[in-house]
Write a protein that holds these residues in place. Sequence first.
Motif, mmCIF file in Angstrom:
data_model
loop_
_atom_site.group_PDB
_atom_site.id
_atom_site.type_symbol
_atom_site.label_atom_id
_atom_site.label_comp_id
_atom_site.label_asym_id
_atom_site.label_seq_id
_atom_site.Cartn_x
_atom_site.Cartn_y
_atom_site.Cartn_z
ATOM 1 N N MET A 385 0.840 -1.202 0.000
ATOM 2 C CA MET A 385 0.000 0.000 0.000
ATOM 3 C C MET A 385 0.873 1.250 0.000
ATOM 4 S SD MET A 385 -3.294 0.998 0.219
ATOM 5 C CE MET A 385 -2.783 1.931 -1.200
ATOM 6 N N PHE A 386 1.855 1.267 0.867
ATOM 7 C CA PHE A 386 2.744 2.433 0.952
ATOM 8 C C PHE A 386 3.480 2.652 -0.372
ATOM 9 C CE2 PHE A 386 3.466 2.280 5.865
ATOM 10 C CZ PHE A 386 2.112 2.492 6.045
ATOM 11 N N TYR A 387 3.958 1.558 -0.950
ATOM 12 C CA TYR A 387 4.716 1.664 -2.195
ATOM 13 C C TYR A 387 3.852 2.210 -3.332
ATOM 14 C CZ TYR A 387 7.604 0.366 -6.184
ATOM 15 O OH TYR A 387 8.335 0.413 -7.348
ATOM 16 N N GLU A 388 2.631 1.719 -3.432
ATOM 17 C CA GLU A 388 1.749 2.173 -4.505
ATOM 18 C C GLU A 388 1.382 3.648 -4.357
ATOM 19 O OE1 GLU A 388 -1.612 -0.445 -5.237
ATOM 20 O OE2 GLU A 388 -0.411 -2.131 -4.483
ATOM 21 N N LEU A 389 1.439 4.145 -3.146
ATOM 22 C CA LEU A 389 1.162 5.564 -2.916
ATOM 23 C C LEU A 389 2.380 6.445 -3.195
ATOM 24 C CD1 LEU A 389 -0.930 5.244 0.355
ATOM 25 C CD2 LEU A 389 -1.778 5.962 -1.878
ATOM 26 N N GLY A 390 3.523 5.845 -3.478
ATOM 27 C CA GLY A 390 4.719 6.614 -3.826
ATOM 28 C C GLY A 390 5.759 6.695 -2.742
ATOM 29 N N ILE A 391 5.554 6.001 -1.637
ATOM 30 C CA ILE A 391 6.546 6.004 -0.563
ATOM 31 C C ILE A 391 7.732 5.136 -0.982
ATOM 32 C CG2 ILE A 391 6.952 5.553 1.887
ATOM 33 C CD1 ILE A 391 4.849 7.728 1.272
ATOM 34 N N GLY A 392 8.939 5.629 -0.767
ATOM 35 C CA GLY A 392 10.139 4.874 -1.116
ATOM 36 C C GLY A 392 10.568 5.002 -2.564
ATOM 37 N N THR A 393 9.872 5.847 -3.336
ATOM 38 C CA THR A 393 10.258 6.092 -4.731
ATOM 39 C C THR A 393 10.261 7.598 -4.975
ATOM 40 O OG1 THR A 393 7.961 5.914 -5.479
ATOM 41 C CG2 THR A 393 9.301 3.921 -5.557
ATOM 42 N N PRO A 394 11.104 8.094 -5.875
ATOM 43 C CA PRO A 394 11.121 9.539 -6.151
ATOM 44 C C PRO A 394 9.775 9.999 -6.716
ATOM 45 C CG PRO A 394 13.049 8.451 -7.092
ATOM 46 C CD PRO A 394 12.113 7.369 -6.662
ATOM 47 N N VAL A 395 9.357 11.180 -6.318
ATOM 48 C CA VAL A 395 8.126 11.748 -6.875
ATOM 49 C C VAL A 395 8.327 12.036 -8.353
ATOM 50 C CG1 VAL A 395 6.493 13.672 -6.737
ATOM 51 C CG2 VAL A 395 7.440 12.678 -4.643
ATOM 52 N N GLY A 396 9.548 12.452 -8.721
ATOM 53 C CA GLY A 396 9.883 12.605 -10.137
ATOM 54 C C GLY A 396 9.549 13.951 -10.732
ATOM 55 N N ALA A 442 -7.413 11.932 -1.447
ATOM 56 C CA ALA A 442 -8.339 13.030 -1.716
ATOM 57 C C ALA A 442 -8.928 12.955 -3.117
ATOM 58 C CB ALA A 442 -7.618 14.363 -1.532
ATOM 59 N N ASN A 443 -8.202 12.328 -4.042
ATOM 60 C CA ASN A 443 -8.638 12.248 -5.435
ATOM 61 C C ASN A 443 -9.383 10.943 -5.716
ATOM 62 O OD1 ASN A 443 -8.821 13.393 -8.041
ATOM 63 N ND2 ASN A 443 -7.020 12.274 -8.756
ATOM 64 N N GLY A 444 -10.016 10.388 -4.692
ATOM 65 C CA GLY A 444 -10.782 9.162 -4.877
ATOM 66 C C GLY A 444 -9.939 7.953 -5.174
ATOM 67 N N GLY A 445 -8.681 7.940 -4.671
ATOM 68 C CA GLY A 445 -7.792 6.805 -4.888
ATOM 69 C C GLY A 445 -7.109 6.805 -6.237
ATOM 70 N N TYR A 446 -7.319 7.883 -7.023
ATOM 71 C CA TYR A 446 -6.736 7.974 -8.365
ATOM 72 C C TYR A 446 -5.426 8.761 -8.278
ATOM 73 C CZ TYR A 446 -6.685 8.484 -13.472
ATOM 74 O OH TYR A 446 -6.360 8.428 -14.803
ATOM 75 N N LYS A 447 -4.331 8.112 -8.640
ATOM 76 C CA LYS A 447 -3.005 8.716 -8.512
ATOM 77 C C LYS A 447 -2.568 9.341 -9.826
ATOM 78 C CE LYS A 447 1.800 7.546 -7.341
ATOM 79 N NZ LYS A 447 2.728 6.421 -7.059
ATOM 80 N N VAL A 448 -2.374 10.651 -9.818
ATOM 81 C CA VAL A 448 -1.855 11.365 -10.992
ATOM 82 C C VAL A 448 -0.429 11.813 -10.703
ATOM 83 C CG1 VAL A 448 -4.132 12.148 -11.753
ATOM 84 C CG2 VAL A 448 -2.803 13.579 -10.188
ATOM 85 N N PRO A 449 0.404 11.991 -11.725
ATOM 86 C CA PRO A 449 1.789 12.423 -11.492
ATOM 87 C C PRO A 449 1.845 13.811 -10.868
ATOM 88 C CG PRO A 449 1.492 11.604 -13.739
ATOM 89 C CD PRO A 449 0.127 11.761 -13.156
ATOM 90 N N VAL A 450 2.719 13.961 -9.890
ATOM 91 C CA VAL A 450 2.966 15.275 -9.299
ATOM 92 C C VAL A 450 3.889 16.051 -10.226
ATOM 93 C CG1 VAL A 450 3.984 16.501 -7.342
ATOM 94 C CG2 VAL A 450 2.625 14.444 -6.953
ATOM 95 N N THR A 451 3.616 17.336 -10.414
ATOM 96 C CA THR A 451 4.424 18.135 -11.334
ATOM 97 C C THR A 451 4.654 19.538 -10.781
ATOM 98 O OG1 THR A 451 4.566 19.033 -13.578
ATOM 99 C CG2 THR A 451 2.361 18.842 -12.624
#
Length: 592
Positions: A385-396, A442-451
């Motif tokens: 769960m943590f990994y899929e949310l972006g924990i432990g990987t660069p936001v990019g 907050a986005n209903g579980g939908y992950k979009v790239p941070v920019t």
Amino acid sequence: MSTNEINNQPTKWRIYLVYFLAFVLFSVAAGRLFYLTVLDKEFLKNQGEIRAVRTESIPATRGMILDRNGEPLAVSTPTWTVIADPRSLWALDTVPAGALDPTKERKTAKQEIARLAEVMGVGRAWLEERFETNRNKGFMYLKRQIPPHEAQAILEAGVVGVSKIKEYKRFYPAGEVAAQVVGFTNIDDKGQEGIELAYDKALQGKPGKLSYVKDLKGNIISVLGQEVPERAGENIELSIDMRLQYLAYRELKAAVTEQRATSASAVILDVRTGEILAMVNQPSYNPNDRSDLEYDQLRNRAVIDLFEPGSTMKPFSVTAAMRSGQYTTESIIDTSPGYIRFGRYTIRDLGNYGKINLEKLLVKSSNVATSKIALSLPQDTIWNMFYELGIGTPVGIGFPGEATGVLPMHPKWHPSEIATLSYGYGLSVSTLQLAQAYMVLANGGYKVPVTIFKQDLPPDGEQVVPANIAHDVVGMLQQVVAQGAKKAQIPGYNVAGKTGTVHKVGASGYQYDQYVSLFAGVVPATDPRLAMVVMVNDPKGQEYYGGEVSAPVFSRVMEGALTVLNIPPDRPEGLREVRLETKTPYRIVQGN
């Protein structure tokens, strides 16, 4: 034949030989002259140009950095740089008196240097040493990027070989407010930090070339023409909204001062587009005056500094539990007797909460309940769960030095490791990574790239959490603010969020008198638009809990941001009369 005729024979032969050799030499010279002036006249032209024609590089204007509304964050202003030709100056000592102008007294190189030092206001010995070091060079900087009147005063001295060229100097209108995001350039207009460094190639542009004829003194006699036109650098439009940036910076700085904290950072994200609307740090610096700059001030802490997120991760452990299908909003966890032991290691709550549901788990921030849930699930459930949310990987976002964070993966997990991971210990995140995770909820579980760049259309993403589960967890977090973290509340709006108070790690383990204070939240909770994380490092005031230190910053910043962005209230019955200050940065002030 007489004796005299015999004696004169060798003499005539020698005369003919001289005539012949003279004729050959004259023919060669005439042929060479004819070849150079008629057949290969470009050679003489080139030789003349080498001695009199110079090609100057025309600097290209560096591209601007703008906020999402077109407000300039970095602009280039033209300045003058005074240069010298040491070779021409030292040549004065080899020119005979009166050769240049019979009416004028002969000047020596050292006399000219002394006069130049007086005009520039520098030491004569120092300037003479510089000219001596560069004696055989045709170019040397004297003073760079100075005002026009100062450059003109130096040129009016008429020193041989001294001239000026145009350069560009970077100016940062937002000053310290956006310093770590925008960065800065060096005196050669090369990016050194932030966006200036990350996108230096695009911002630089391409210099042009200009040919001109100059005299012995280095003065331009005539311009031959622009061989290659310069090309300005590209403008870069960031997603940052300076209205929110000013507001967040002001409130964060005030909190750091009040709490006597070591450092702090805050990030605001648009949950639908992934755009970074504000990213602020403390301490900061003024990029327009870096005379007292300290290296530590350069850090964009929001993307570089790592910390254990503590209780702010509990909502994601609850999310993992619900996604597994083993738990629902009605599930009950027995936390009695208020602690759980793993050998010599004990996990405690602040009290014995007895049997509680998932919502109460988050409201009370129960370590015991979170641990029991994690231990009841397959070992890799929380980690995934943590990994899929972006924990432990660069936001990019392409920012220099962006931290990856730490999300440990063990071949075989010890129960205490699973438990501590579930409530935010044993891993590390950046402020931006944590904000990204809350953005997904907050986005209903939908992950979009941070920019960091402005987006015209919402980008494509992926559904990492079922929408109904994300909605339920946000609803629980709404009760966390309503019942517990009341200093995060905003009049007229439902707020969902979670506090975190984490012991810092020192050389000998956890330091029980040093803390990281956190608050992560989203607004409006019923239809989230913004996600924000506030991290205050090592507060030394009377308060250190996230709900006391960071939550008020969240409330004040978001109260102003919601009004600036014209986001309507989702709880009108709780709206009190407010007024908006006329001066930026914007802030809502509660009425009496």
